[in-house]
Design a protein around this motif. Structure first.
Motif, PDB file in Angstrom:
ATOM      1  N   LEU A 133       1.467  -3.402   9.668  1.00  0.00           N
ATOM      2  CA  LEU A 133       2.877  -2.796   9.571  1.00  0.00           C
ATOM      3  C   LEU A 133       3.176  -2.532   8.232  1.00  0.00           C
ATOM      4  O   LEU A 133       3.681  -1.465   7.775  1.00  0.00           O
ATOM      5  N   ILE A 134       3.330  -3.526   7.599  1.00  0.00           N
ATOM      6  CA  ILE A 134       3.564  -3.434   6.097  1.00  0.00           C
ATOM      7  C   ILE A 134       2.771  -2.349   5.257  1.00  0.00           C
ATOM      8  O   ILE A 134       3.316  -1.579   4.506  1.00  0.00           O
ATOM      9  N   ASP A 135       1.598  -2.358   5.450  1.00  0.00           N
ATOM     10  CA  ASP A 135       0.835  -1.407   4.819  1.00  0.00           C
ATOM     11  C   ASP A 135       1.011  -0.158   5.353  1.00  0.00           C
ATOM     12  O   ASP A 135       0.811   0.769   4.542  1.00  0.00           O
ATOM     13  N   GLU A 136       1.222   0.375   6.514  1.00  0.00           N
ATOM     14  CA  GLU A 136       1.470   1.548   6.986  1.00  0.00           C
ATOM     15  C   GLU A 136       2.831   1.985   6.260  1.00  0.00           C
ATOM     16  O   GLU A 136       2.996   3.222   6.051  1.00  0.00           O
ATOM     17  N   VAL A 137       3.941   1.350   6.342  1.00  0.00           N
ATOM     18  CA  VAL A 137       4.996   1.527   5.804  1.00  0.00           C
ATOM     19  C   VAL A 137       4.900   1.780   4.276  1.00  0.00           C
ATOM     20  O   VAL A 137       5.437   2.763   3.764  1.00  0.00           O
ATOM     21  N   ALA A 138       4.238   0.814   3.646  1.00  0.00           N
ATOM     22  CA  ALA A 138       3.758   1.301   2.335  1.00  0.00           C
ATOM     23  C   ALA A 138       3.162   2.528   1.869  1.00  0.00           C
ATOM     24  O   ALA A 138       3.442   3.123   0.840  1.00  0.00           O
ATOM     25  N   ASP A 139       2.232   3.140   2.737  1.00  0.00           N
ATOM     26  CA  ASP A 139       1.412   4.132   2.871  1.00  0.00           C
ATOM     27  C   ASP A 139       2.335   5.357   2.999  1.00  0.00           C
ATOM     28  O   ASP A 139       1.736   6.583   3.193  1.00  0.00           O
ATOM     29  N   GLY A 140       3.530   5.052   3.623  1.00  0.00           N
ATOM     30  CA  GLY A 140       4.565   6.213   3.815  1.00  0.00           C
ATOM     31  C   GLY A 140       4.906   6.753   5.141  1.00  0.00           C
ATOM     32  O   GLY A 140       5.609   7.567   5.617  1.00  0.00           O
ATOM     33  N   ALA A 141       4.665   5.635   6.044  1.00  0.00           N
ATOM     34  CA  ALA A 141       4.856   5.993   7.424  1.00  0.00           C
ATOM     35  C   ALA A 141       6.346   5.835   7.450  1.00  0.00           C
ATOM     36  O   ALA A 141       7.150   4.886   7.262  1.00  0.00           O
ATOM     37  N   ARG A 142       7.093   6.700   8.205  1.00  0.00           N
ATOM     38  CA  ARG A 142       8.590   6.610   8.503  1.00  0.00           C
ATOM     39  C   ARG A 142       8.817   6.207   9.890  1.00  0.00           C
ATOM     40  O   ARG A 142       9.902   5.824  10.322  1.00  0.00           O
ATOM     41  N   ASP A 143       7.990   7.000  10.763  1.00  0.00           N
ATOM     42  CA  ASP A 143       8.280   7.025  12.214  1.00  0.00           C
ATOM     43  C   ASP A 143       7.141   6.211  13.022  1.00  0.00           C
ATOM     44  O   ASP A 143       6.252   6.270  12.576  1.00  0.00           O
ATOM     45  N   PHE A 144       7.795   5.630  14.191  1.00  0.00           N
ATOM     46  CA  PHE A 144       6.556   5.087  14.918  1.00  0.00           C
ATOM     47  C   PHE A 144       6.559   6.090  16.266  1.00  0.00           C
ATOM     48  O   PHE A 144       7.643   6.112  17.021  1.00  0.00           O
ATOM     49  N   ILE A 145       5.604   6.561  16.367  1.00  0.00           N
ATOM     50  CA  ILE A 145       5.220   7.533  17.479  1.00  0.00           C
ATOM     51  C   ILE A 145       4.128   6.717  18.259  1.00  0.00           C
ATOM     52  O   ILE A 145       2.837   7.141  18.029  1.00  0.00           O
ATOM     53  N   PRO A 146       4.212   5.973  19.320  1.00  0.00           N
ATOM     54  CA  PRO A 146       3.029   5.500  19.999  1.00  0.00           C
ATOM     55  C   PRO A 146       2.404   6.353  21.031  1.00  0.00           C
ATOM     56  O   PRO A 146       2.815   7.355  21.363  1.00  0.00           O
ATOM     57  N   PRO A 147       1.177   6.083  20.978  1.00  0.00           N
ATOM     58  CA  PRO A 147       0.244   7.248  21.953  1.00  0.00           C
ATOM     59  C   PRO A 147       0.712   6.959  23.159  1.00  0.00           C
ATOM     60  O   PRO A 147       1.328   6.054  23.651  1.00  0.00           O
ATOM     61  N   THR A 148       0.697   8.227  23.720  1.00  0.00           N
ATOM     62  CA  THR A 148       1.089   8.353  25.487  1.00  0.00           C
ATOM     63  C   THR A 148       0.448   7.246  26.241  1.00  0.00           C
ATOM     64  O   THR A 148       1.010   6.746  27.239  1.00  0.00           O
ATOM     65  N   THR A 149      -0.815   7.358  26.044  1.00  0.00           N
ATOM     66  CA  THR A 149      -1.501   5.912  26.833  1.00  0.00           C
ATOM     67  C   THR A 149      -0.885   4.686  26.663  1.00  0.00           C
ATOM     68  O   THR A 149      -0.802   4.097  27.671  1.00  0.00           O
ATOM     69  N   SER A 150      -0.525   4.495  25.465  1.00  0.00           N
ATOM     70  CA  SER A 150       0.052   3.104  25.379  1.00  0.00           C
ATOM     71  C   SER A 150       1.527   3.006  25.774  1.00  0.00           C
ATOM     72  O   SER A 150       1.844   1.795  26.368  1.00  0.00           O
ATOM     73  N   VAL A 151       2.072   4.073  25.793  1.00  0.00           N
ATOM     74  CA  VAL A 151       3.505   3.864  26.478  1.00  0.00           C
ATOM     75  C   VAL A 151       3.278   3.705  27.948  1.00  0.00           C
ATOM     76  O   VAL A 151       3.953   3.035  28.705  1.00  0.00           O
TER      77      VAL A 151
END
Length: 135
Positions: free
Chosen positions: A103-121
């Motif tokens: 999660l920290i790596d993703e945010v540091a790389d610029g991720a701002r939104d969390f959009i889970p895949p439909t299958t996961s939901v």
């Protein structure tokens, strides 16, 4: 987050340290002495770059007798904590914390939104809202 995830040639990233710590925590919650490989990785991580070239490759290797002795010392404590219900809580805590480095790596790389895949939901919804059979 970018400071924790930062990597360069002079020092390792904070997320690498977290990953090693979590791997160590998983072994501990299982009542195991960490593997020689993990101990070597931790030793290499903690050793300054200038000293790493003069250290042996298996710096974290434990002699078999020492490993067996440590295991025999750890087992009673682990068993007592497991019987008291503490170990399952710690294991769950490690599972939750295991998500933090990525999660920290993703945010540091610029991720701002969390959009889970439909299958996961869909999978999570089925697990959380399971309807009981009525017939």
């Amino acid at each position: 987050f970018t400071a924790i995830a930062a990597k360069n040639e002079t020092y390792p990233s904070g997320t690498e340290a977290m990953a090693l710590g979590l791997e160590l925590a998983r072994d501990i919650t299982e009542g195991k002495i960490p593997t020689d490989e993990l101990l070597t990785d931790i030793a290499k991580f903690a050793t300054p770059e200038i000293l790493s070239s003069i250290l042996p490759d298996t710096i974290g290797a434990l002699p078999t007798e020492l490993r067996n002795t440590l295991q025999s010392l750890v087992e009673p404590s682990h068993t007592a904590l497991a019987n008291a219900g503490v170990m399952p809580l710690l294991k769950e805590g490690v599972k939750v914390a295991d998500q933090l480095p990525l999660l920290i790596d993703e945010v540091a790389d610029g991720a701002r939104d969390f959009i889970p895949p439909t299958t996961s939901v869909g999978t999570a919804a089925r697990r959380a809202y399971r309807a009981r059979r009525t017939l």
